[in-house]
Design an enzyme around this catalytic site. Structure first.
Site, PDB file in Angstrom:
ATOM      1  N   VAL A 147      61.039 -46.262 107.480  1.00  0.00           N
ATOM      2  CA  VAL A 147      62.286 -46.154 106.721  1.00  0.00           C
ATOM      3  C   VAL A 147      62.982 -44.850 107.066  1.00  0.00           C
ATOM      4  CG1 VAL A 147      63.259 -45.957 104.392  1.00  0.00           C
ATOM      5  CG2 VAL A 147      61.395 -47.561 104.834  1.00  0.00           C
ATOM      6  N   CYS A 148      64.275 -44.949 107.329  1.00  0.00           N
ATOM      7  CA  CYS A 148      65.093 -43.770 107.629  1.00  0.00           C
ATOM      8  C   CYS A 148      66.101 -43.616 106.494  1.00  0.00           C
ATOM      9  CB  CYS A 148      65.814 -43.954 108.963  1.00  0.00           C
ATOM     10  SG  CYS A 148      66.819 -42.533 109.412  1.00  0.00           S
TER      11      CYS A 148
END
Length: 155
Positions: A78-79
């Site tokens: 996840v960014c």
């Protein structure tokens, strides 16, 4: 008390609070009862891995279920700004206030990720192809996401 013992105590408290007051549409628990630093949960399975110097540094989050989203790398990582290390962004994209702060909790992380899933940030994508499809062919993007949801339900 060591910093590691303090972080483990803090995580136990935050996870207990989250189980008492769950975030709608999300559930979480320890991936392994013997390791307080890894939580697993959600409709789409994800692993939240906390460093032993939590809350000074953020955890990492990786979806283990298939995902097609502008802010999720193809490997599932996840960014999102609040999971980026504290301080100024060396590229000047993120304000330090948007990045990790020790006041964040498991609950604020989960709320931020749930919000990100429903409202992608396509200006700084982790998955360029998903971001392009989100912008240019939203109907196909949604079709692909629905197919992944069906596959997840069946699996």
């Amino acid at each position: 008390m060591s910093a590691e013992a303090q972080s483990a105590l803090l995580l136990r408290r935050q996870l207990k609070e989250l189980s008492k007051n769950p975030v709608e549409g999300f559930s979480a628990g320890l991936a392994d009862d013997g390791n307080i630093y890894e939580c697993e949960g959600g409709f789409f399975k994800a692993l939240l891995s906390f460093p032993t110097n939590y809350p000074q540094m953020p955890p990492k989050m990786r979806f283990t279920s298939e995902m097609w989203h502008p802010n999720v790398y193809p490997d599932g990582e996840v960014c999102i700004s609040i999971l980026h290390p504290p301080g100024d962004d060396k590229w000047g994209y993120e304000d330090a206030a948007e990045r990790w702060l020790p006041i964040h909790t498991v609950e604020t992380i989960v709320l931020s990720v749930v919000s990100m899933l429903s409202g992608p940030n396509d200006e700084s994508p982790a998955n360029i192809e998903a971001a392009k499809e989100w912008r240019e062919n939203n109907k196909e993007f949604k079709r692909r996401c629905r197919a992944i949801v069906r596959k997840t339900l069946e699996g």
